[in-house]
Design an enzyme around this catalytic site. Sequence first.
Site, PDB file in Angstrom:
ATOM      1  N   ARG A 261       0.838  -1.194   0.000  1.00 36.92           N
ATOM      2  CA  ARG A 261       0.000   0.000   0.000  1.00 36.92           C
ATOM      3  C   ARG A 261       0.876   1.247   0.000  1.00 36.92           C
ATOM      4  NH1 ARG A 261      -4.766  -1.720   4.360  1.00 36.92           N
ATOM      5  NH2 ARG A 261      -5.244  -3.735   3.357  1.00 36.92           N
ATOM      6  N   ARG A 276       2.162   1.133  10.305  1.00 35.02           N
ATOM      7  CA  ARG A 276       1.640   1.465   8.971  1.00 35.02           C
ATOM      8  C   ARG A 276       2.788   1.391   7.976  1.00 35.02           C
ATOM      9  NH1 ARG A 276      -3.124   4.072   7.501  1.00 35.02           N
ATOM     10  NH2 ARG A 276      -3.515   4.567   9.682  1.00 35.02           N
ATOM     11  N   GLU A 348      -6.415  -0.309  15.648  1.00 34.55           N
ATOM     12  CA  GLU A 348      -7.013  -1.263  14.709  1.00 34.55           C
ATOM     13  C   GLU A 348      -6.021  -2.363  14.323  1.00 34.55           C
ATOM     14  OE1 GLU A 348      -8.293  -1.618  10.050  1.00 34.55           O
ATOM     15  OE2 GLU A 348      -8.152   0.389  10.913  1.00 34.55           O
ATOM     16  N   SER A 351     -10.216  -5.505  10.213  1.00 32.86           N
ATOM     17  CA  SER A 351     -11.453  -4.899   9.724  1.00 32.86           C
ATOM     18  C   SER A 351     -12.252  -5.996   9.029  1.00 32.86           C
ATOM     19  CB  SER A 351     -11.125  -3.766   8.739  1.00 32.86           C
ATOM     20  OG  SER A 351     -12.281  -3.045   8.391  1.00 32.86           O
ATOM     21  N   ARG A 391       0.941  -5.876  12.778  1.00 34.92           N
ATOM     22  CA  ARG A 391       0.332  -5.251  13.958  1.00 34.92           C
ATOM     23  C   ARG A 391       0.175  -6.262  15.097  1.00 34.92           C
ATOM     24  NH1 ARG A 391      -3.822  -0.484  11.937  1.00 34.92           N
ATOM     25  NH2 ARG A 391      -2.373   0.424  10.435  1.00 34.92           N
TER      26      ARG A 391
END
Length: 425
Positions: A261, A276, A348, A351, A391
Amino acid sequence: MLDPHVFRDQLDITIQRLRDRYFEFDRSAWSALEIARRKAIQDLEGLKADRNKITDQIRSRKQAQENTSDLLEKQKASSENLAQCEKVMRDIESEWESFLSLIPNVPHVSVPLGQTSGNNQEIKTWGTPRVLDHPQDHIDLGVHLGILDLERATKITGSRFAVLKGAGAQLERALGAFMLDIHLKHGYSEVIPPYLVNPESMYGTGQLPKFENDLFKVPHGESHLYLIPTAEVPITNLYRDEILKETELPVRHCALTPCFRSEAGSYGKDTKGIIRQHQFHKVELVSFTREEDAPQELERLTENAENILEMLELPYRRMLLCTGDMGFSSHKTYDLEVWLPSQQTYREISSCSWFGTFQARRIGLKYRTSPPKGGNRHLHTLNGSALAIGRTWVAIIENGQQADGSIVLPKALVPYMGGLERITL
């Protein structure tokens, strides 16, 4: 994309539902497209009727052995007009589809109204966060133990990449194997998909055209391919333009893949450490099911992700996202947030989303209903991170930290770490 009939049959209701997620529908542009489309259809049908009439007249004259030269000229002109009208129709259909492709999914009625994450609803919490006098973050812990190297990763590639070493690399690998083993027991079928996909695949799951800047693109012949941002993309497109049998449903897949990403627009936010990254590994769950089974499938999929966190002894909470915080394609989304001691908050880690028929319409994915119902219907698609491995790595390092700087590993991971119970210098 949304079913066009919701704009034709329930326009005001649909506009309000889109407004609930802070998207303003262009009613005038839609009306203009619909008028142009209806006119093109009428023109096309009229020209086809004229052509058929001329063809019948030619046939009659030939049977009567009469001259048809004038009719043949008319037939030629009619065919040319028809070809031009068909081109106009294709152009309108393309513009119509492009218009619809930029409209987000409508929220489910159970989704709370709100514009930001502050309006999300806490559904449950699990576990008790540890009370630490001086909690260190995963960067200091990882560098001290020699299992994380950000400086050399920057030298090799650039910012927002990481090198994991020794027990840190082993932990990353162990987490992937552990998660897959658990999900296979839950009835998912493992897939290793391509990590490069064509534009049609990105369009099918909603990344294109809206989120082009968030993707990594590479030249490929006269076209290009995209590095996958999540395994959701290739797995959902496994059945593009196919019709599954109702007896096959639900179809459940899981995959461990790298994800890429560009994170355009996120600079300065969560960029410290490996929370991230431009490249990371993730285990993804993807389900295909009927509309009537989809709500329960979302609960099941989310519980499967929660099960991993509980087995890893990581405190977390489940949040129901509000209308303004959901993803573009989502109909309803739960986020799972894990406790990070260094930040004294939940962040987070997963999801889990239900997309309704939004993705299925883009990729032409249907199922054939069993008798006596009969007919083909669009499937409902769902997916969820279970989990983002980077994460999870961070959460284990921070939640397992000890006063001497060592890390106590969750018991469920010890067999996957060759019996290692603690990471030390």
